[in-house]
Scaffold this motif. Structure first.
Motif, PDB file in Angstrom:
ATOM      1  N   TYR A 182     -18.225  13.728  12.028  1.00 46.78           N
ATOM      2  CA  TYR A 182     -18.991  12.570  12.508  1.00 46.78           C
ATOM      3  C   TYR A 182     -18.672  11.320  11.702  1.00 46.78           C
ATOM      4  N   LEU A 183     -18.392  11.460  10.421  1.00 48.73           N
ATOM      5  CA  LEU A 183     -17.994  10.290   9.645  1.00 48.73           C
ATOM      6  C   LEU A 183     -16.668   9.736  10.161  1.00 48.73           C
ATOM      7  N   ARG A 184     -15.727  10.608  10.453  1.00 50.39           N
ATOM      8  CA  ARG A 184     -14.454  10.148  11.000  1.00 50.39           C
ATOM      9  C   ARG A 184     -14.670   9.494  12.361  1.00 50.39           C
ATOM     10  N   ARG A 185     -15.566  10.028  13.161  1.00 44.88           N
ATOM     11  CA  ARG A 185     -15.832   9.455  14.482  1.00 44.88           C
ATOM     12  C   ARG A 185     -16.459   8.068  14.357  1.00 44.88           C
ATOM     13  N   TYR A 186     -17.365   7.910  13.398  1.00 45.33           N
ATOM     14  CA  TYR A 186     -17.936   6.580  13.169  1.00 45.33           C
ATOM     15  C   TYR A 186     -16.857   5.614  12.676  1.00 45.33           C
ATOM     16  N   ASP A 187     -15.951   6.114  11.851  1.00 47.63           N
ATOM     17  CA  ASP A 187     -14.863   5.273  11.366  1.00 47.63           C
ATOM     18  C   ASP A 187     -13.988   4.817  12.530  1.00 47.63           C
ATOM     19  N   LEU A 188     -13.639   5.732  13.405  1.00 51.54           N
ATOM     20  CA  LEU A 188     -12.853   5.381  14.585  1.00 51.54           C
ATOM     21  C   LEU A 188     -13.612   4.406  15.475  1.00 51.54           C
ATOM     22  N   LEU A 189     -14.906   4.637  15.620  1.00 49.55           N
ATOM     23  CA  LEU A 189     -15.724   3.724  16.427  1.00 49.55           C
ATOM     24  C   LEU A 189     -15.642   2.314  15.869  1.00 49.55           C
TER      25      LEU A 189
END
Length: 245
Positions: A182-189
Motif C-alpha cells: 500500500y505504501l508503494r501504491r500511494y507512492d505511485l498515486l
C-alpha cells in the motif's frame, strides 16, 4: 531564486510527533467518555491531527514573500467553488490580492489499508478534477494556475509495507501495481497525480506509531518526498509574490 524551506525537516518531525500524540489523546478521551468509535476512527474523529503540517505550510508561505497574504485555516474560510458540486472544503487556502495562490489537502491513513486506499485515491482524483474544471470555467476569475497540493501521511507498519495481491478476472492490472504494497501504491498515486497535472505537488510520508517519541518518518521516493513538495510550494509562492508585488 533563493528559497527558504524554513528548516522543514525538523518541523516535519515535530508534526509527526504531534500527529501520533493527538491520535492517542483522542482515543484516550473517547475511552474515558465511554463512547468509543470502531477501529481507528477513535483517533481521527477529534480532527486536527495534521495541524503540525499545516503550520509548516504556513511558514513556507510567509517565508517566501507572502507574509501578508490571507492564509486561511479556519473551516468557515476554507471552501472553494467547484464545477461538479457547489463547493469543496480544503485544509489550507492562500489568497492574495483577490487571487487563489494555493490550495492544499492533507490526508492520513492508519490501519485499515485495504478498506481505505481506493477511497483516498478516488477523493484525490475527484477533488483535483473538480477544481481544475472550475478553474477552466472561470470560477476563480482571470488568474494564473494556483499551487494545488496533496500530502498524505501513512502508518509505517507491516500492513502498509507487505505485498498485496489483486484479483482482476477480465484484464490484468498494470505491471507496476502487481504485488505492490500500500505504501508503494500511494507512492505511485502521488507520482501519477503530478504527472497528469492534477496536483502541482503530491507528497507521501510514512511514520510508525513509535514516532510519537522520535518524530521519525520515511519517504518512499524522491519524487514524492517532502522536500520536493515544500520546494515546489516555496517556488510557486516566491514567483507569485514577485509578480503581484
Amino acid at each position: 531564486m533563493a528559497l527558504d524551506l524554513v528548516d522543514y525537516e525538523r518541523k516535519a518531525g515535530a508534526a509527526v510527533k504531534a500527529f501520533w500524540l493527538k491520535r492517542a489523546a483522542a482515543e484516550r478521551k473517547q475511552r474515558e467518555s465511554g463512547k468509543v468509535d470502531q477501529g481507528e476512527r477513535a483517533g481521527v474523529t477529534a480532527g486536527k491531527n495534521m495541524d503540525g503540517f499545516l503550520a509548516l505550510m504556513v511558514d513556507i508561505v510567509r517565508a517566501n514573500g507572502l507574509a501578508h497574504a490571507d492564509i486561511h485555516r479556519d473551516r468557515a474560510m476554507l471552501t472553494l467553488p467547484g464545477y461538479f458540486r457547489p463547493t469543496k472544503l480544503w485544509d489550507l487556502l492562500v489568497v492574495y490580492r483577490g487571487e487563489l495562490v494555493a490550495a492544499i489537502e492533507l490526508k492520513s491513513q492508519v490501519g485499515s489499508f485495504g478498506n481505505n486506499f481506493n477511497n483516498r485515491t478516488e477523493e484525490a482524483i475527484g477533488t483535483a478534477h473538480d477544481l481544475w474544471t472550475a478553474y477552466r470555467e472561470g470560477a476563480f476569475g482571470e488568474q494564473p494556475r494556483p499551487f494545488v497540493g496533496w500530502l498524505m501521511l501513512v502508518e509505517d507498519a507491516q500492513g502498509s509495507r507487505s505485498a498485496v495481491k489483486d484479483s482482476s478476472r477480465h484484464f490484468p492490472v498494470l505491471a507496476e501495481f502487481a504485488g505492490a504494497s500500500y505504501l508503494r501504491r500511494y507512492d505511485l498515486l502521488c507520482q501519477k497525480l503530478v504527472r497528469e497535472q492534477l496536483y502541482t505537488a503530491a507528497a507521501l510520508i510514512a511514520a510508525p506509531r513509535s514516532a510519537a517519541e522520535t518524530g521519525a518518518y520515511a519517504e518512499i521516493s524522491a519524487l514524492t518526498g517532502l522536500r520536493t513538495f515544500v520546494s515546489a510550494l516555496a517556488g510557486h509562492v516566491a514567483v507569485q509574490a514577485a509578480r503581484l508585488g
